[in-house]
Design a protein around this motif. Structure first.
Motif: not given
Length: 422
Positions: A92-95, A111-112, A141-142
């Motif tokens: 979960k992306p954060y920060g 996810s990011w 994704a990449l």
């Protein structure tokens, strides 16, 4: 784009590393640095990021296997301590902050991805062969992230196509972008000449392999081998450091050997049955049985392997890197060698625990490292400046490339002894 001037790091690069760096900074946005294991790809990646940072091309993103995230953080602290580094954790992306460099595991990349698009000037991908499948979610994704990187895209790998097929380059070329496809004359040319969909026994593709390699090495790929560039490893060098393999035969007659024989007979009977669909369900069932057999083979070799490692430790100085694959085999090996205070690296080992295990083994605090072939077999230097030079392979992996990667944790720059693999 104009070339970027290389900068000096806190620790100097070797000549061949500088040569690779100059190619990366040549003015084109895409490079595949396929340097054989042990040639220091991480410092080259860090030098790329530091040089771009000095030119105002910042921030940078490093994508690597989960087991190497903290290793990259440590390498930045050694080679470029002036750069700020943030590790991106969790699914979960954060920060997400404003660090010069962000390091993320390929395992959480999908996810990011929405948070990483349009944020970076430089992309460095370690062990890029892991993205060989263009249909995998992490590869997609990449590619999405790479398309938004505006200055440099660098792939690092010692085995660009582990199974020797040109098809394994597709995902990596997609990451490098349209410039890479341009340099090999386009996707149509690639699939027609080098990776044809209809190719009886691979003859058409192999016939054009020389041309394919020339297109790569004349444009965006740098390929270097230890035998070409490292003093002491070059063919013909005085006191050349070598790596040798010996097969040790064990007489196995325990319960696991009997279970293995039954599983083998079951598989033979299964494959001999009529009407088997080797493309679908039946193929999956056969592969499951094969994997069970591989685990049983490891279990039946446990006691003789443990006794052999004990004999080596009692008669030869230095440490032993014991390579296995299945968790139960790893656990029992560590238990059987408990008198030597072993450390273990597996998929269950946290990044911080992995760093402590590597430090213990390379400084001589422990003489045994039991490593899972994937978790401990890439991106690590385990020889301790020549302290450790014995590898015992308790279980063979599926791929010869994985075995080579694991062996070369000891057979790399800084090794001062011949490496023995058994």
């Amino acid at each position: 784009p104009t070339p970027i001037e290389p900068v000096e790091l806190a620790l100097p690069l070797m000549d061949f590393q500088r040569e690779t760096l100059n190619h990366i900074l040549r003015g084109e946005p895409h490079t595949l640095a396929a340097l054989q294991m042990g040639l220091g790809k991480s410092p080259i990646g860090i030098a790329t990021i530091a040089s771009a940072h000095a030119a105002g091309e910042t921030p940078a993103l490093v994508v690597c296997p989960a087991t190497l995230v903290f290793n990259w953080e440590r390498e930045f602290a050694k080679f470029a301590p002036h750069l700020t580094v943030q590790i991106l954790r969790g699914e979960k992306p954060y920060g997400l902050g404003s660090a010069d460099v962000c390091v993320i595991s390929e395992a959480v990349l999908a996810s990011w991805q929405d948070h990483l698009v349009n944020r970076f000037k430089v992309l460095v991908v370690d062990e890029s062969h892991m993205f060989k499948n263009p249909k995998a979610s992490r590869t997609k994704a990449l590619v999405n992230i790479a398309e938004s990187v505006t200055r440099l895209r660098l792939l690092l790998t010692g085995t660009p196509n582990p199974n020797g097929t040109t098809e394994e380059f597709v995902g990596q070329f997609n990451v490098l972008g349209s410039e890479a496809w341009r340099d090999i004359k386009g996707k149509g040319n690639f699939y027609t000449k080098f990776c044809p969909k209809v190719d009886s026994w691979g003859k058409r593709g192999k016939a054009n392999l020389g041309e394919f390699n020339s297109l790569l090495t004349d444009s965006f790929m740098v390929r270097m081998l230890r035998s070409q560039v490292l003093p002491g490893f070059r063919d013909g060098d005085e006191n050349q450091i070598t790596k040798g393999r010996d097969a040790i035969l064990f007489n196995c007659s325990d319960k696991y050997a009997q279970d293995y024989k039954r599983a083998e007979n079951d598989l033979r009977s299964f494959l001999a049955g009529e009407g088997r669909d080797t493309r679908g369900y039946d193929k999956a069932e056969a592969l499951v049985t094969l994997n069970v057999m591989r685990q049983l083979a490891g279990m039946t070799k446990l006691n003789p392997t443990i006794q052999h490692v004990k004999s080596v430790l009692d008669n030869v100085a230095g440490g032993v890197f014991v390579v296995a694959e299945h968790s139960e085999v790893l656990d029992r090996l560590a238990l059987g060698l408990s008198a030597y205070n072993p450390v273990t690296i597996s998929g269950r080992t946290s990044p911080k625990e992995k760093v402590r295990a590597v430090d213990a083994f390379t400084t001589g605090k422990t003489r045994v490292l039991v490593g899972q072939v994937k978790a401990a077999g890439v991106g690590l230097t385990l020889h301790g400046d020549g302290l450790n030079h014995r590898v015992v392979v308790a279980q063979l992996p599926w791929s010869p490339a994985d075995l080579l990667q694991a062996e070369d944790r000891l057979y790399r720059h800084g090794q001062t002894h011949d490496v023995d693999v058994e």
